[in-house]
Scaffold this motif. Structure first.
Motif, short mmCIF file in Angstrom:
data_model
loop_
_atom_site.label_atom_id
_atom_site.label_comp_id
_atom_site.label_asym_id
_atom_site.label_seq_id
_atom_site.Cartn_x
_atom_site.Cartn_y
_atom_site.Cartn_z
N ARG A 37 16.04 52.12 -10.19
CA ARG A 37 15.42 52.81 -11.33
C ARG A 37 14.07 53.43 -10.98
O ARG A 37 13.44 54.03 -11.84
CB ARG A 37 15.23 51.83 -12.49
N THR A 77 11.42 56.10 -9.57
CA THR A 77 11.51 57.56 -9.60
C THR A 77 12.09 58.11 -8.29
O THR A 77 12.92 59.02 -8.29
CB THR A 77 10.11 58.15 -9.89
N LYS A 130 15.84 57.48 -8.41
CA LYS A 130 16.51 58.34 -9.40
C LYS A 130 16.60 59.77 -8.88
O LYS A 130 17.62 60.44 -9.04
CB LYS A 130 15.75 58.32 -10.73
N GLN A 178 2.67 55.94 -14.81
CA GLN A 178 3.63 56.93 -14.31
C GLN A 178 3.14 58.32 -14.73
O GLN A 178 3.65 58.91 -15.68
CB GLN A 178 5.03 56.66 -14.88
N ASP A 192 6.14 61.41 -14.49
CA ASP A 192 7.40 61.51 -15.24
C ASP A 192 7.56 60.45 -16.34
O ASP A 192 8.61 60.39 -16.97
CB ASP A 192 8.59 61.44 -14.28
N ARG A 193 6.56 59.61 -16.52
CA ARG A 193 6.59 58.56 -17.56
C ARG A 193 7.82 57.64 -17.43
O ARG A 193 8.26 57.06 -18.43
CB ARG A 193 6.57 59.16 -18.97
N ASN A 194 8.34 57.53 -16.25
CA ASN A 194 9.47 56.61 -16.03
C ASN A 194 8.94 55.18 -16.05
O ASN A 194 8.28 54.75 -15.12
CB ASN A 194 10.12 56.95 -14.67
N ASP A 211 10.11 52.42 -15.40
CA ASP A 211 10.57 51.54 -14.33
C ASP A 211 9.91 51.84 -12.99
O ASP A 211 10.16 51.14 -12.01
CB ASP A 211 12.10 51.66 -14.17
N ASP A 212 9.11 52.89 -12.94
CA ASP A 212 8.50 53.23 -11.65
C ASP A 212 7.19 52.45 -11.48
O ASP A 212 6.32 52.49 -12.35
CB ASP A 212 8.23 54.73 -11.57
#
Ligand SMILES: [Zn+2]
Length: 646
Positions: free
Chosen positions: A75, A77, A80, A120, A123-125, A127-128
């Motif tokens: 998960r 970045t 992904k 993050q 990308d506001r992920n 999970d990163d």
């Protein structure tokens, strides 16, 4: 912000002391102790980081890269974006990588660990976990430093993207908590992306590496101390000033060679260190020769190599995914146990990765935001160096009938491609990996090779030297490159760079059509006089005049001035020029000779033209002919590449 008089006194004293002889602004100083546990594929470290706030606003939070977390799970970045593969290598589902900061505190001060959180910015992920921040109890004022003590434990992934292990081979890059760049009032600290490399501030690294004695070790910088420990390990200390990263490698199967490289003009004296896996010893001479070539070429064309060492790492056969990567004063090359002499992969990779030491290492380009400043300028430099040492016709492959130059290879990777992205774009925002690499590597390199043909070699050399001299040990932007090019050439080049850097489109001019018709000469009564065409009655038969028409068309969005060569039957030539602005331009001439053929850009200045096969046209196609055949082959190759989606 104005600096206080006290600061000025301190700065003058600092400038006068011998310790200020550094080449770069010393923003960071890292003192790290790290221990490799090969059985568990893990490292443990303690880092003392001194960071200077060199901007004119106070800083109340710090941001760090924790890059090994890119390999933590599917998960992140990086995973992904990449789908778990990188340059054809796949991740190993059993061996993930990660880094945990177990403690972070101000030296002799507050414990910041409770404030540590992942952010993050790109990308506001959620999970990163490749960027983290900590909040300081009080802001670091401009021109003040903060010293942190950071403890961390990391697990190395099985290498498939630059860093990790394969058996007992370890390539350890992007492995420690690395502070971002505080710039223009904010942190420039991007997440680890699939199609991007790195950016950090200059300073000094002092790293003590402990590993079992059987390991041969290599690292950024020079080895300054070595000691054996009672537990069967040894500790090696490496120091390097004026760099912005630190990488190291360990493998019991490395064979180490050292040679000096010296040049009188410009003055260079450095130690070349080769760590070659024993399965690849037959590539040793090729590595040594090409690293010498790289040192000579870059020192002569850009500036003398400034460091005391350069280390070439040859990854283990199972660790090729670590190959072809650059770090300050250390890079990884690659080969195989059988590599024909005419396939110059070890040479090209060695020169390329060494070259990064200039355009990523010394000139500290931001590879996240303007990757071409590194990859593009370096691919240009590499192609020039390969042509100089291995000949312009077959510098890359010279194997039986297969002869490919580095420049041809770069052209082929660009011409059949789609028009999706410009050269200048955030690395993680390209359509895909193919679009990223063809733009920032090949297209950017062709842009510079084209500029060189337009301005001439001497002016181009001056541009590159000016850019390097002005921006070494600093962080330039694309605008700074354009400014250096304009200053060195004395020309306005914005029209060129605006199109080259910002347009996803192509440069493509073509000969659109040719026509040659007999003209009816004046005959009949004109003002009461009978006019008879000359030669109509008499010897030699009737005189003939042809109207010859050449239409040149602009098929792409790029606009450049064009030269046109018009050749008449019998060999007479006419040269025309066109500013290239309209969608087409018609050239008409009258004369006793029929048009034979027309060619745009006869001096081959616009190397980045997307399609050479439409640059010339013959009125009466003649079958065969080596030139036309070559054009046909090129056109066929382009079609093939476009089908392959390269
Ligand atoms: Zn590269």
């Amino acid at each position: 912000m104005r600096k206080s008089p006290l600061f000025l006194v301190a700065a003058v004293i600092a400038l006068m002391s011998p310790a200020r002889a550094s080449l770069s602004r010393q923003i960071v100083r890292y003192d790290i102790q790290v221990r490799l546990a090969p059985e568990t594929k893990s490292i443990q470290g303690r880092e003392v980081l001194s960071w200077l706030n060199d901007a004119d606003v106070p800083v109340s939070e710090l941001r760090f890269h924790l890059y090994l977390n890119a390999f933590k799970n599917n998960r992140s970045t990086f995973m992904k974006e990449s789908g778990g593969s990188h340059r054809g290598f796949k991740r190993d589902e059993e061996n993930w990588g990660s880094i945990d900061v177990t403690r972070i505190q101000i030296k002799d001060g507050a414990d910041l660990t409770p404030t540590l959180e992942f952010v993050q910015p790109d990308d506001r992920n959620p999970d990163d976990q490749t960027v983290a921040r900590v909040v300081l109890p009080s802001a670091v004022k401009p021109q003040e430093s903060v010293v942190l003590v950071i403890e961390f434990a990391a697990k190395l992934p099985r290498v498939f993207a630059r860093s990790g292990f394969s058996g007992d081979f370890f390539m350890i890059g992007q492995w420690f908590p690395k502070i971002g760049v505080w710039s223009k009032g904010q942190w420039n600290c991007h997440q680890y992306h699939a199609h991007s490399e790195f950016f950090a501030d200059f300073g000094t690294f002092n790293v003590e590496i402990t590993a079992p004695e059987r390991f041969v070790i290599g690292a950024t910088g020079r080895r300054t101390a070595e000691r054996k420990n009672p537990d069967g390990t040894r500790t090696l200390t490496y120091v390097q000033e004026d760099v912005h990263d630190f990488a190291w490698t360990a493998c019991p199967d490395f064979v180490e060679y050292r040679e000096r490289f010296a040049l009188a003009d410009p003055a260079v004296d450095t130690e070349m260190i080769f760590l070659i896996h024993r399965a690849h010893l037959n590539s040793k001479d090729r590595y040594v020769r090409s690293l010498r070539q790289g040192l000579e070429f870059y020192s002569r064309h850009y500036g003398p190599y400034p460091y005391g060492t350069i280390t070439l790492v040859d990854p283990a056969p199972g660790g090729t995914a670590a190959g072809g990567m650059e770090y300050p004063t250390l890079f990884t090359s690659m080969t195989t146990s059988y590599m024909p002499a005419g396939v110059r992969m070890p040479e090209m990779v060695t020169i390329h990765e060494f070259g990064h030491g200039y355009w990523y290492g010394i000139v500290g380009s931001n590879e996240f935001e303007e990757a071409w400043l590194d990859e593009g300028i370096n691919s240009y430099s590499e192609a020039k160096a390969m042509a100089q040492y291995y000949g312009p016709q077959a510098s890359l492959i010279d194997y039986g009938p297969l002869r490919v130059s580095d420049i041809q290879y770069q052209r082929l990777s660009v011409i059949g491609s789609g028009r999706f992205d410009p050269i200048l774009r955030n690395s993680w925002e390209y359509l895909n990996g193919g679009s990223y690499s063809l733009n920032v590597y090949s297209k950017a390199s062709l842009m510079l090779l084209t500029l060189e043909r337009y301005l001439g070699q001497e002016t181009m050399d001056k541009i590159m030297k000016t850019y390097y001299e002005r921006w070494k040990f600093r962080h330039p932007t694309s605008a700074d490159f354009v400014q250096a090019a304009e200053d060195a050439s004395g020309q306005d080049l914005k029209w060129f760079f605006d199109q080259a850097l910002n347009s996803p489109d192509k440069l493509d001019y073509a000969v659109g059509s040719l026509a040659s018709e007999e003209v009816d000469l004046a005959a009949g009564l004109f003002n009461g006089k009978l006019v008879t065409p000359p030669g109509a009655k008499g010897k030699g038969g009737p005189a003939v005049v042809y109207r010859n028409e050449v239409v040149i068309v602009r098929k792409g969005e790029w606009i450049v001035p064009q030269d046109i060569l018009i050749v008449l039957e019998g060999g007479q030539t006419i040269r025309e020029t066109w500013d290239g602005r309209d969608r087409y331009k018609r050239f008409v001439t009258f004369g006793p000779r029929r048009l034979d053929y027309a060619q745009i850009d006869p001096d081959n200045r616009w190397l980045i033209d997307a399609d050479f096969s439409n640059n010339s046209m013959r009125l009466k196609p003649r079958p065969g002919g080596p030139r036309k055949l070559a054009l046909k082959v090129t056109a066929w190759f382009q079609t093939l590449l476009s089908l392959a989606g390269i």
